[in-house]
Design an enzyme around this catalytic site. Structure first.
Site, PDB file in Angstrom:
ATOM      1  N   ASN A  10       0.868  -1.174   0.000  1.00  0.00           N
ATOM      2  CA  ASN A  10       0.000   0.000   0.000  1.00  0.00           C
ATOM      3  C   ASN A  10       0.907   1.227   0.000  1.00  0.00           C
ATOM      4  O   ASN A  10       1.486   1.572   1.021  1.00  0.00           O
ATOM      5  CB  ASN A  10      -0.879  -0.050   1.262  1.00  0.00           C
ATOM      6  CG  ASN A  10      -1.664   1.229   1.482  1.00  0.00           C
ATOM      7  OD1 ASN A  10      -1.762   2.072   0.585  1.00  0.00           O
ATOM      8  ND2 ASN A  10      -2.217   1.387   2.683  1.00  0.00           N
ATOM      9  N   TRP A  11       1.023   1.865  -1.170  1.00  0.00           N
ATOM     10  CA  TRP A  11       1.969   2.992  -1.284  1.00  0.00           C
ATOM     11  C   TRP A  11       1.451   4.232  -0.563  1.00  0.00           C
ATOM     12  O   TRP A  11       2.184   5.201  -0.405  1.00  0.00           O
ATOM     13  CB  TRP A  11       2.212   3.324  -2.753  1.00  0.00           C
ATOM     14  CG  TRP A  11       2.912   2.244  -3.536  1.00  0.00           C
ATOM     15  CD1 TRP A  11       3.301   0.997  -3.068  1.00  0.00           C
ATOM     16  CD2 TRP A  11       3.323   2.298  -4.906  1.00  0.00           C
ATOM     17  NE1 TRP A  11       3.914   0.293  -4.075  1.00  0.00           N
ATOM     18  CE2 TRP A  11       3.939   1.062  -5.219  1.00  0.00           C
ATOM     19  CE3 TRP A  11       3.221   3.269  -5.903  1.00  0.00           C
ATOM     20  CZ2 TRP A  11       4.453   0.780  -6.483  1.00  0.00           C
ATOM     21  CZ3 TRP A  11       3.733   2.992  -7.167  1.00  0.00           C
ATOM     22  CH2 TRP A  11       4.350   1.757  -7.451  1.00  0.00           C
ATOM     23  N   LYS A  12       0.192   4.240  -0.191  1.00  0.00           N
ATOM     24  CA  LYS A  12      -0.418   5.445   0.417  1.00  0.00           C
ATOM     25  C   LYS A  12      -0.163   6.645  -0.513  1.00  0.00           C
ATOM     26  O   LYS A  12      -0.218   6.493  -1.721  1.00  0.00           O
ATOM     27  CB  LYS A  12       0.114   5.653   1.829  1.00  0.00           C
ATOM     28  CG  LYS A  12      -0.038   4.371   2.670  1.00  0.00           C
ATOM     29  CD  LYS A  12       0.215   4.567   4.119  1.00  0.00           C
ATOM     30  CE  LYS A  12       0.050   3.227   4.844  1.00  0.00           C
ATOM     31  NZ  LYS A  12       0.210   3.333   6.281  1.00  0.00           N
ATOM     32  N   HIS A  96      -9.267   1.286   5.211  1.00  0.00           N
ATOM     33  CA  HIS A  96      -7.971   1.407   5.887  1.00  0.00           C
ATOM     34  C   HIS A  96      -8.126   2.341   7.094  1.00  0.00           C
ATOM     35  O   HIS A  96      -8.897   3.306   7.040  1.00  0.00           O
ATOM     36  CB  HIS A  96      -6.937   1.960   4.901  1.00  0.00           C
ATOM     37  CG  HIS A  96      -5.551   1.924   5.453  1.00  0.00           C
ATOM     38  ND1 HIS A  96      -5.071   2.881   6.300  1.00  0.00           N
ATOM     39  CD2 HIS A  96      -4.571   1.011   5.313  1.00  0.00           C
ATOM     40  CE1 HIS A  96      -3.829   2.571   6.651  1.00  0.00           C
ATOM     41  NE2 HIS A  96      -3.498   1.441   6.059  1.00  0.00           N
ATOM     42  N   GLU A  98      -6.414   4.695   8.165  1.00  0.00           N
ATOM     43  CA  GLU A  98      -6.200   6.124   7.873  1.00  0.00           C
ATOM     44  C   GLU A  98      -7.449   6.738   7.244  1.00  0.00           C
ATOM     45  O   GLU A  98      -7.771   7.897   7.487  1.00  0.00           O
ATOM     46  CB  GLU A  98      -4.970   6.290   6.954  1.00  0.00           C
ATOM     47  CG  GLU A  98      -3.680   6.105   7.733  1.00  0.00           C
ATOM     48  CD  GLU A  98      -2.519   5.555   6.936  1.00  0.00           C
ATOM     49  OE1 GLU A  98      -2.545   5.609   5.695  1.00  0.00           O
ATOM     50  OE2 GLU A  98      -1.571   5.049   7.576  1.00  0.00           O
ATOM     51  N   GLU A 170      -5.090  -4.872  10.880  1.00  0.00           N
ATOM     52  CA  GLU A 170      -4.034  -3.883  11.049  1.00  0.00           C
ATOM     53  C   GLU A 170      -4.255  -3.134  12.358  1.00  0.00           C
ATOM     54  O   GLU A 170      -5.033  -2.167  12.393  1.00  0.00           O
ATOM     55  CB  GLU A 170      -4.053  -2.885   9.892  1.00  0.00           C
ATOM     56  CG  GLU A 170      -3.822  -3.520   8.536  1.00  0.00           C
ATOM     57  CD  GLU A 170      -3.258  -2.518   7.546  1.00  0.00           C
ATOM     58  OE1 GLU A 170      -2.177  -2.784   7.012  1.00  0.00           O
ATOM     59  OE2 GLU A 170      -3.873  -1.465   7.343  1.00  0.00           O
ATOM     60  N   GLY A 176       2.897   2.171  10.826  1.00  0.00           N
ATOM     61  CA  GLY A 176       3.864   3.245  10.630  1.00  0.00           C
ATOM     62  C   GLY A 176       4.598   3.639  11.895  1.00  0.00           C
ATOM     63  O   GLY A 176       5.252   4.675  11.942  1.00  0.00           O
ATOM     64  N   SER A 216       3.768  -2.235  10.316  1.00  0.00           N
ATOM     65  CA  SER A 216       5.220  -2.329  10.463  1.00  0.00           C
ATOM     66  C   SER A 216       5.792  -3.686  10.064  1.00  0.00           C
ATOM     67  O   SER A 216       6.744  -4.172  10.684  1.00  0.00           O
ATOM     68  CB  SER A 216       5.636  -1.949  11.887  1.00  0.00           C
ATOM     69  OG  SER A 216       5.236  -0.623  12.179  1.00  0.00           O
ATOM     70  N   GLY A 237       2.913  -0.996   4.323  1.00  0.00           N
ATOM     71  CA  GLY A 237       3.010   0.410   3.949  1.00  0.00           C
ATOM     72  C   GLY A 237       4.464   0.782   3.680  1.00  0.00           C
ATOM     73  O   GLY A 237       4.980   0.599   2.583  1.00  0.00           O
ATOM     74  N   GLY A 238       5.126   1.282   4.712  1.00  0.00           N
ATOM     75  CA  GLY A 238       6.484   1.819   4.585  1.00  0.00           C
ATOM     76  C   GLY A 238       7.451   0.925   3.819  1.00  0.00           C
ATOM     77  O   GLY A 238       8.152   1.391   2.912  1.00  0.00           O
TER      78      GLY A 238
END
Ligand code: PGA
Length: 253
Positions: A10-12, A96, A98, A170, A176, A216, A237-238
């Site tokens: 997930n590149w966000k 998600h 966010e 999640e 993150g 993470s 993500g990251g």
């Protein structure tokens, strides 16, 4: 039951044309002829077409990070499921954390999007997860059950909607933050979620359901997470933004 693992990036709201191109080329050369987990990337909307073209025939799945439940209309700033299909998406991430915390998405809203995606044949990855305060108050399971009941309401209410989705657990406190759930903590939740799905939709569907862990995930913890029986992949993500940290996630074996 054998469930094929999925490693989803997930590149966000990250990367640009050049960075996306470099990353997809690197992933592509690693997936050629690869057996093992499915690999998915979810770029921001403006890069979906570019990434689709870069992927070509490589076995890399393309997902969006959100969609609107309506097919078209006066919804400024929104993107619909048919548009996502049109540019080659097969998957879409829904709910998600966010989106829930920063953009006010509710379980009911997620259920509407889920219904639209399923009826279009877009494969949804529905996210659920508790906050740190909820975990510390011992509310993890009740919060997740509430999210499942609400977000999957369209499936509970309408037998005509196909049960063809992936779930992602999640924990909000692990996203993150560098603070990931231990494999045992994640496994405990995944087993509970699968049990809830079995109760609501039957054992066969529960056994076939892929449940990803997210929060993470990195090359140092992927192997231990994937060793757990109810963890069927990762939503990342990251670590999905760089070839050096994403490739080891689908080459963990
Ligand atoms: P993270 O994000 O891997 O950077 O923790 C996971 C996610 O939000 O899907």
């Amino acid at each position: 039951m054998e469930r094929r693992a999925l490693i989803a990036g997930n590149w966000k709201m990250n990367l640009d044309r050049e960075g996306a191109t470099r990353l997809v080329r690197a992933i592509q050369s690693e997936t050629r002829g690869m057996e093992g987990p499915e690999v998915l990337v979810a770029p921001p909307f403006p890069y979906l077409s570019l990434v689709r073209d870069l992927i070509g025939p490589a076995p890399i799945l393309l997902g969006a990070q959100n969609m609107h439940p309506e097919a078209q209309g006066a919804f400024t700033g929104e993107v619909s499921g048919p548009m996502l299909r049109d540019v080659g998406c097969t998957h879409v991430i829904l709910g998600h954390s966010e989106r829930r915390t920063l953009f006010g998405e509710t379980d009911t809203g997620v259920s509407g999007k889920l219904r639209a995606a399923l009826l279009l044949g877009l494969h949804p990855i529905v996210c659920i997860g508790e906050t740190l305060a909820q975990r510390e108050a011992g509310e993890t399971f009740s919060v997740l059950e509430g999210q499942l009941r609400g977000s999957l309401a369209c499936l509970l209410q309408d037998q005509g909607v196909p049960f063809s989705l992936t779930l992602a657990y999640e924990p909000v406190w692990a996203i993150g933050t560098g603070r990931n759930a231990t494999p045992a903590q994640a496994q405990e939740v995944h087993a509970h979620v699968r049990g809830w799905i079995a109760g609501a939709f039957g054992k066969e569907r529960a056994d076939g359901l892929r449940i990803l862990y997210g929060g993470s995930v990195n090359p140092g913890n992927i192997r231990d997470l994937m060793a757990e029986p109810d963890i069927d992949g990762a939503l990342v993500g990251g670590a999905s933004l760089k070839a050096e940290t994403f490739i080891p996630l689908f080459r963990y074996r």
